[in-house]
Scaffold this active site. Structure first.
Site, PDB file in Angstrom:
ATOM      1  N   LYS A  15      -4.627  -5.073  -4.230  1.00 19.15           N
ATOM      2  CA  LYS A  15      -4.814  -5.859  -5.456  1.00 19.15           C
ATOM      3  C   LYS A  15      -5.562  -7.122  -5.031  1.00 19.15           C
ATOM      4  CE  LYS A  15      -4.265  -6.431  -9.895  1.00 19.15           C
ATOM      5  NZ  LYS A  15      -4.871  -5.554 -10.920  1.00 19.15           N
TER       6      LYS A  15
ATOM      7  N   ASP B   6      -4.184  -0.581  -9.821  1.00 18.49           N
ATOM      8  CA  ASP B   6      -4.137  -0.085 -11.207  1.00 18.49           C
ATOM      9  C   ASP B   6      -5.095   1.094 -11.375  1.00 18.49           C
ATOM     10  OD1 ASP B   6      -6.205  -1.879 -10.751  1.00 18.49           O
ATOM     11  OD2 ASP B   6      -6.065  -2.872 -12.699  1.00 18.49           O
TER      12      ASP B   6
ATOM     13  N   ASP C  98       5.658   2.466  -2.998  1.00 19.82           N
ATOM     14  CA  ASP C  98       6.870   2.936  -3.684  1.00 19.82           C
ATOM     15  C   ASP C  98       6.496   3.534  -5.036  1.00 19.82           C
ATOM     16  OD1 ASP C  98       9.655   3.216  -4.315  1.00 19.82           O
ATOM     17  OD2 ASP C  98       9.465   1.440  -5.585  1.00 19.82           O
TER      18      ASP C  98
ATOM     19  N   ASP D 189       5.964   7.935  -6.165  1.00 22.40           N
ATOM     20  CA  ASP D 189       6.690   8.656  -7.221  1.00 22.40           C
ATOM     21  C   ASP D 189       5.700   9.321  -8.180  1.00 22.40           C
ATOM     22  OD1 ASP D 189       9.227   7.947  -6.320  1.00 22.40           O
ATOM     23  OD2 ASP D 189       9.940   7.378  -8.315  1.00 22.40           O
TER      24      ASP D 189
END
Ligand code: IPM
Ligand code: MG
Length: 355
Positions: free
Chosen positions: A190, A222, A246, A250
């Site tokens: 980022k 993003d 993390d 997922d």
């Protein structure tokens, strides 16, 4: 070869039992030592990571871990919650490199919520830095806001930080992993907003000079979240920090339709490792004998490959898992029309039989 076995909470005990069955079926004697961890350890010893459990893990060649956590511990103070056990083990063993593969087994293409042409043949690897970032950065806490428009009001804060050596060592891990694959690394950051991640990007670029044969691209987090569902097959190795890793892992896991299939490995500089399924403790189905043990069984295969240097045994387990899937056996999470639904134990037994 000593393996610390930490089943933990929820479905942890059931799925680890199947992985242990598979390890014992390999025809080799491993020294398996069991210990309590997570909520189970809190109940018995008053702490989610008792000193004896940490010591056992530190003295072992590898740790086979089930899962920790249950809603009933949400009210406990943070230091006593089950999740602290996994964080403590990562820190206590220096497990900075987390490998989270997302592979779509052709037999399970229908289980994904994405169109088959988007996900079929998917094979990507997330390399997540695991002992730094906002997860462990100090200072953190609660206080009266020292400045700003809300000065004097109660506030909470965490610290995002990365040192150069921390970024360098995970960069090496990612580039080396890519060399054994399709030779592409996407570093996720980022940098457009955060100082920490501009630094991350600079250091990754610097280390890349030693890996000219590997292609490197940088991507904002993003955009990476979007590309993962738009065109996930464009990724080979994704390297990123603890927090972004993390979240993206997922997301990546779900591309395959079943998080119940995905193993993971967390390694330190000595290749000592902790191996666990990518999914959690699933308290809603605990004790029902329906959990999918394959992610844990595949984690045991990773354990053999990375920490015990037994690639052949790992290959045997992976082949056995492919075989049971080809035979049409499915736990409920991956079941579809025309396949045979089985429980946790039957699935484990089938893998042993296939071995
Ligand atoms: C994971 C989990 C852990 C994490 C939790 C349980 C502390 O979500 O392994 O991804 O956030 O790292
Ligand atoms: Mg997570």
């Amino acid at each position: 070869m000593k393996i610390a076995v930490l089943p933990g909470d929820g479905i942890g005990t059931e799925i680890v039992a199947e992985a242990v069955k598979v390890l014992n079926a390999l025809g080799e004697r491993f020294e398996l030592e069991f210990a309590d961890v997570g909520g189970a350890a809190y109940e018995k010893h008053g702490h989610p990571l008792p000193a004896a459990t940490l010591k056992l893990a530190q003295d072992a060649d590898a740790v086979l871990f089930g899962a920790v956590g249950d809603w009933k511990y949400d009210k406990l103070e943070r230091a006593l919650r089950p999740e602290q056990a996994i964080l403590g083990l990562r820190k206590g063993l220096g497990l900075f490199a987390n490998f989270r593969p997302a592979i779509l087994y052709p037999e399970l293409a229908a289980a994904s919520t994405l169109k088959p042409e988007v996900v079929s043949g998917l094979d990507l690897l997330i390399v997540r830095e695991l002992t730094g970032d906002i997860y462990f950065g100090l200072p953190r806490g609660r206080r009266a806001a020292p400045d700003g428009p809300f000065a004097g009001q109660p506030e909470a804060f965490d610290t995002m930080r990365y040192s150069k050596p921390e970024i360098e060592r995970i960069a090496h891990v990612a580039f080396l992993a890519a060399r054994k694959r399709r030779k592409r690394v996407t570093s996720v950051d980022k940098a457009n907003v955060l100082e920490t991640f501009q630094f991350w990007k600079d250091v990754i670029t610097e280390v890349h000079a030693q890996y000219r044969d590997v292609e490197l691209e940088h991507m904002y987090v993003d955009n990476a979240a979007m590309q993962l569902v738009r065109a996930p097959k464009n990724f080979d190795v994704i390297v990123t920090g603890n927090m972004f890793g993390d979240i993206l892992s997922d997301e990546a896991a779900m591309l395959t339709g079943s998080i119940g299939m995905l193993p993971s490995a967390s390694l330190n500089e000595r290749n000592q490792g902790l191996y666990e399924p990518s999914h959690g403790s699933a308290p809603d189905i605990a004790g029902k004998g329906v959990a999918n043990p394959l992610a844990t069984i595949l984690s045991a295969a990773m354990l053999l490959r990375y920490s015990l240097n037994r690639a052949q045994q790992a290959d045997r387990i992976e082949a056995a898992v492919k075989r049971v899937l080809a035979d049409g056996l499915r736990t409920p999470d991956i079941w579809s029309e025309g396949t045979q639904m089985v429980g946790t134990k039957e699935m484990g037994d089938a893998v042993v039989a296939a071995l």
